[in-house]
Scaffold this motif. Structure first.
Motif, PDB file in Angstrom:
ATOM      1  N   GLY A  97       0.980  -1.057   0.076  1.00 40.39           N
ATOM      2  CA  GLY A  97      -0.153   0.336  -0.015  1.00 40.39           C
ATOM      3  C   GLY A  97       0.904   1.339   0.139  1.00 40.39           C
ATOM      4  O   GLY A  97       0.727   2.402   0.207  1.00 40.39           O
ATOM      5  N   ASP A  98       2.327   1.200  -0.247  1.00 39.23           N
ATOM      6  CA  ASP A  98       3.083   2.369  -0.022  1.00 39.23           C
ATOM      7  C   ASP A  98       3.240   2.831  -1.101  1.00 39.23           C
ATOM      8  O   ASP A  98       3.835   3.671  -1.721  1.00 39.23           O
ATOM      9  N   LEU A  99       2.722   2.718  -2.721  1.00 40.40           N
ATOM     10  CA  LEU A  99       2.786   3.052  -3.727  1.00 40.40           C
ATOM     11  C   LEU A  99       2.044   4.082  -4.182  1.00 40.40           C
ATOM     12  O   LEU A  99       0.691   3.406  -4.221  1.00 40.40           O
ATOM     13  N   LEU A 100       2.482   5.329  -4.328  1.00 43.76           N
ATOM     14  CA  LEU A 100       1.352   6.518  -4.525  1.00 43.76           C
ATOM     15  C   LEU A 100       1.870   7.254  -5.846  1.00 43.76           C
ATOM     16  O   LEU A 100       0.963   7.722  -6.105  1.00 43.76           O
ATOM     17  N   TYR A 101       2.034   6.301  -6.793  1.00 41.95           N
ATOM     18  CA  TYR A 101       1.748   6.250  -8.429  1.00 41.95           C
ATOM     19  C   TYR A 101       2.129   5.724  -9.188  1.00 41.95           C
ATOM     20  O   TYR A 101       3.048   4.533  -8.729  1.00 41.95           O
ATOM     21  N   ARG A 102       1.778   5.425 -10.459  1.00 39.65           N
ATOM     22  CA  ARG A 102       1.689   4.465 -10.946  1.00 39.65           C
ATOM     23  C   ARG A 102       3.323   4.089 -12.286  1.00 39.65           C
ATOM     24  O   ARG A 102       3.789   4.752 -12.821  1.00 39.65           O
ATOM     25  N   ALA A 103       4.059   3.353 -11.767  1.00 36.74           N
ATOM     26  CA  ALA A 103       5.460   3.100 -12.505  1.00 36.74           C
ATOM     27  C   ALA A 103       5.315   2.122 -13.775  1.00 36.74           C
ATOM     28  O   ALA A 103       4.878   1.285 -13.718  1.00 36.74           O
ATOM     29  N   TYR A 104       6.195   2.690 -14.509  1.00 37.57           N
ATOM     30  CA  TYR A 104       6.116   2.257 -16.218  1.00 37.57           C
ATOM     31  C   TYR A 104       7.581   1.851 -16.343  1.00 37.57           C
ATOM     32  O   TYR A 104       8.533   2.897 -15.895  1.00 37.57           O
ATOM     33  N   CYS A 105       8.261   0.562 -15.557  1.00 37.00           N
ATOM     34  CA  CYS A 105       9.476   0.021 -15.430  1.00 37.00           C
ATOM     35  C   CYS A 105      10.311   0.463 -16.969  1.00 37.00           C
ATOM     36  O   CYS A 105       9.830  -1.035 -16.950  1.00 37.00           O
ATOM     37  N   PHE A 106      10.663   0.619 -16.937  1.00 40.62           N
ATOM     38  CA  PHE A 106      12.337   0.878 -18.189  1.00 40.62           C
ATOM     39  C   PHE A 106      13.184  -0.318 -17.340  1.00 40.62           C
ATOM     40  O   PHE A 106      13.229  -0.529 -16.192  1.00 40.62           O
ATOM     41  N   ILE A 107      13.628  -1.384 -18.176  1.00 41.95           N
ATOM     42  CA  ILE A 107      14.383  -2.457 -18.403  1.00 41.95           C
ATOM     43  C   ILE A 107      15.585  -1.925 -18.699  1.00 41.95           C
ATOM     44  O   ILE A 107      15.837  -1.952 -19.964  1.00 41.95           O
ATOM     45  N   ASN A 108      17.106  -1.783 -17.724  1.00 41.58           N
ATOM     46  CA  ASN A 108      18.457  -1.665 -18.908  1.00 41.58           C
ATOM     47  C   ASN A 108      18.807  -2.309 -19.679  1.00 41.58           C
ATOM     48  O   ASN A 108      18.340  -4.012 -19.729  1.00 41.58           O
ATOM     49  N   TYR A 109      19.282  -2.555 -20.662  1.00 44.42           N
ATOM     50  CA  TYR A 109      19.998  -3.452 -21.646  1.00 44.42           C
ATOM     51  C   TYR A 109      20.232  -4.957 -20.991  1.00 44.42           C
ATOM     52  O   TYR A 109      20.770  -5.870 -21.929  1.00 44.42           O
ATOM     53  N   ARG A 110      20.629  -4.494 -20.094  1.00 43.56           N
ATOM     54  CA  ARG A 110      22.018  -5.263 -19.708  1.00 43.56           C
ATOM     55  C   ARG A 110      21.163  -7.077 -19.109  1.00 43.56           C
ATOM     56  O   ARG A 110      21.948  -7.871 -19.115  1.00 43.56           O
ATOM     57  N   PHE A 111      19.560  -6.357 -18.856  1.00 42.17           N
ATOM     58  CA  PHE A 111      19.085  -7.382 -18.300  1.00 42.17           C
ATOM     59  C   PHE A 111      17.786  -8.153 -19.037  1.00 42.17           C
ATOM     60  O   PHE A 111      17.235  -9.060 -18.958  1.00 42.17           O
ATOM     61  N   ILE A 112      18.266  -6.986 -20.404  1.00 46.14           N
ATOM     62  CA  ILE A 112      17.296  -7.440 -21.589  1.00 46.14           C
ATOM     63  C   ILE A 112      17.013  -9.466 -21.994  1.00 46.14           C
ATOM     64  O   ILE A 112      15.851  -9.774 -21.875  1.00 46.14           O
ATOM     65  N   ASP A 113      18.321  -9.931 -22.810  1.00 44.46           N
ATOM     66  CA  ASP A 113      17.813 -11.710 -22.635  1.00 44.46           C
ATOM     67  C   ASP A 113      17.302 -12.300 -21.420  1.00 44.46           C
ATOM     68  O   ASP A 113      16.519 -13.063 -22.515  1.00 44.46           O
ATOM     69  N   SER A 114      17.456 -11.918 -20.178  1.00 46.23           N
ATOM     70  CA  SER A 114      16.469 -13.178 -19.225  1.00 46.23           C
ATOM     71  C   SER A 114      15.049 -12.392 -18.941  1.00 46.23           C
ATOM     72  O   SER A 114      13.939 -13.060 -18.943  1.00 46.23           O
TER      73      SER A 114
END
Ligand code: ZN
Length: 573
Positions: free
Chosen positions: A290-307
């Protein structure tokens, strides 16, 4: 929903019964569409939970630009219209809030920021956004007094151009303030850092240590001793010896803390522009507690794209609070620390054109992988050379593997020209220019020069070309206050009254659009949020004064009275 249910719900409403009668076979939508001053969304629930009335509501919905009241049901707008009409939906158990004639806008969407990391910094580090070296020393000393000897004392958001001393921090300043703890202070731009002697010793650096490739260890010009400042890849020396022992709870707490900071300013959505799987988890943890007060659009750094691709994840996965965003790439350097890659050199530095961080081939290789797997791509590109390079990669991807509506993003997209604008338009790409830089970072603008500023943060050019540009803070490097963004974009005037790039001024109405519905489009959520209309998420901000009537040079002083995200008040003054 059946027609019968719709008819029953409408006929139970006395207001609607006084309007034209509904004949059999007329759908509810058609029926409601005929009522000009009042629009409803056909939710199954028959009555709203909450009605806000007697407001001056600027909806950003072209079909109904102004309204006085909204009814909200289960986190979404249920009806939008005149107070007298919407108040007819009042029934036992419906809460009512009188807005007292105050101006209401859709909740603001910060399309490029770093809130999760910033929240963690605010939780654990000293905020060094202070106006003198002595104030920074005092703040670090105070933190050290509460920290066991030998443990790290860290600061962030220091800005060498904003202290009254006219010189940067140095090693002696930090040694005298905090001798017995290793001290590190990050510049707010994130590309340089400052340390005391103990920290240099712990990292194994002395005055004879050579600069690493792509980095710099500064020395005092006169004595040759360490100055205390290191840049770019030399920061890694310290990162190796700073224990990154943040717990899962720390990450959630960081999101909780930054949530309150953003909500206070009217932000209801933000893009996490350099996200990692850890951030994605922190957002989910904060949402669940209940602590998230904004809607997050979470980019993913390219280093993690394969997984991520391997796990079957792509852009859009998630819910209305936490959603997987674009894959993030980085093409060139920064504006605030003057390393963006330019076609013409920096003012007064004839050989300095800035830097390229990734090669075009690397951008293409990662971009292709993500593009084929259905990801949106967001590439950091500041200088005109960086933007040209990024566009070439995007154009090649679309040429080789055309995809419907890829919404390529140009993160920052700061220095443009007519050719770049035409190509951005042709691709349907989305620039996310810095919204508060002209106002807040005026002292850095002279490095770019007055003429070039007419082609920087180029909202007028983007909007005239029909390009969907957004509001974006890049916090911590930039401030995130939406009212400051409005003032900066509308006046192009800094805190000292200097005007930078007057050709790029936009109107208040345009700036609000850029900060709301355009931000929703940038995350494929324009049908879900960004305007106040029936069926959309109930995200809004109540302002103390009307920005459309305000002197543009005082927009930043307009107080935010309340912020709502999904029918919950996330901030109340
Ligand atoms: Zn950024």
């Amino acid at each position: 929903m059946t027609l019968a249910l719709a008819q029953r719900s409408i006929r139970s409403n006395p207001l609607l019964l006084t309007k034209e009668p509904m004949t059999d076979g007329t759908t509810r939508r058609e029926f409601l569409g005929s009522i000009a001053a009042f629009s409803l969304f056909p939710l199954e629930q028959e009555k709203p939970d909450l009605i806000l009335h007697n407001g001056h509501i600027v909806t950003m919905n072209a079909a109904e630009p102004l309204a006085e009241a909204v009814a909200i049901s289960r986190g979404r707008f249920f009806a939008v219209g005149k107070s007298a009409d919407v108040m007819n939906l009042v029934a036992p158990g419906v809460r009512k809030v009188d807005l007292g004639g105050k101006t209401v806008l859709p909740g603001f969407i910060d399309a490029h920021s770093h809130p999760a990391a910033a929240g963690l910094s605010h939780l654990r580090m000293v905020d060094c956004d202070l106006r003198s070296i002595s104030a920074i020393q005092a703040a670090m000393r105070e933190r050290a007094a509460k920290t066991p000897a030998g443990e790290w004392v860290l600061g962030f958001k220091y800005d060498d151009t904003k202290t009254e001393d006219g010189r940067p921090l140095n090693i002696a300043d930090l040694d005298s303030a905090v001798p017995d703890h290793p001290v590190g202070i990050q510049h707010r731009g994130g590309h340089t850092g400052y340390a005391n002697s103990l920290r240099f010793r712990k990292a194994g650096i002395d005055e004879k240590t050579p600069d690493p490739p792509g980095g710099k260890i500064d020395h005092d010009q006169a004595t040759g001793k360490l100055s205390g400042r290191v840049a770019e890849s030399a920061l890694a020396f310290f990162e190796k010896v700073i224990p990154q022992n943040f717990t899962r709870d720390d990450h959630r707490e960081g999101v909780k803390l930054i949530s309150k900071m953003l909500a206070r300013t009217g932000i209801t959505s933000a893009t996490e522009a350099q996200g990692t799987p850890t951030d994605l988890r922190a957002y989910q943890d904060a949402r669940d507690s209940g602590d998230l007060l904004y809607r997050a659009y979470c980019f993913i750094n390219y280093r993690f794209i394969d997984s991520m691709i391997g796990a079957g994840v792509r852009t859009g996965l998630g819910d209305e609070w936490v959603r997987v965003g674009a894959m993030k790439l980085v093409c060139d350097g920064s504006i605030s620390e003057r390393t963006a890659r330019l076609s013409a050199p920096y003012e007064g530095r004839p050989d300095d054109y800035g830097i390229l961080v990734m090669t075009e081939e690397e951008l293409y290789a990662y971009g292709r992988k993500a593009h084929l797997a259905g990801w949106q791509i967001g590439t950091h590109a500041n200088g005109d050379v960086g933007i040209d390079t990024t566009l070439r990669v995007y154009e090649r991807l679309q040429r080789e593997s055309p995809r419907h509506d890829p919404r390529f993003r140009l993160e920052h997209c700061t220095v443009v020209n007519d050719n770049l604008i035409a190509r951005i338009k042709a691709l349907g790409a989305i620039p996310t220019p810095f919204s508060t830089y002209v106002y807040y970072h005026g002292e850095k603008m002279r490095y770019y020069g007055a003429e070039r500023l007419n082609h920087m943060f180029a909202l007028r050019s983007f909007l005239d070309a029909g390009i969907c540009a957004t509001q974006a803070s890049d916090y911590p490097p930039g401030e995130f206050i939406p009212m400051m963004a409005l003032q900066s974009e509308v006046t192009r005037t800094d805190t000292k009254g200097n005007v930078w790039g007057t050709k790029q001024k936009i109107t208040v109405e345009e700036a609000v659009r850029v900060g709301t519905i355009n931000g929703a489009y940038a995350s494929y959520e324009e049908n879900l949020k960004g305007s106040i209309e029936p069926g959309k998420l109930a995200d809004l901000v109540v302002l103390g004064r009307d920005p459309f009537k305000e002197n543009p040079l005082t927009l930043v002083t307009i107080p935010v009275e309340r912020t709502m995200a999904g029918s919950r008040w996330t901030f109340e003054s």
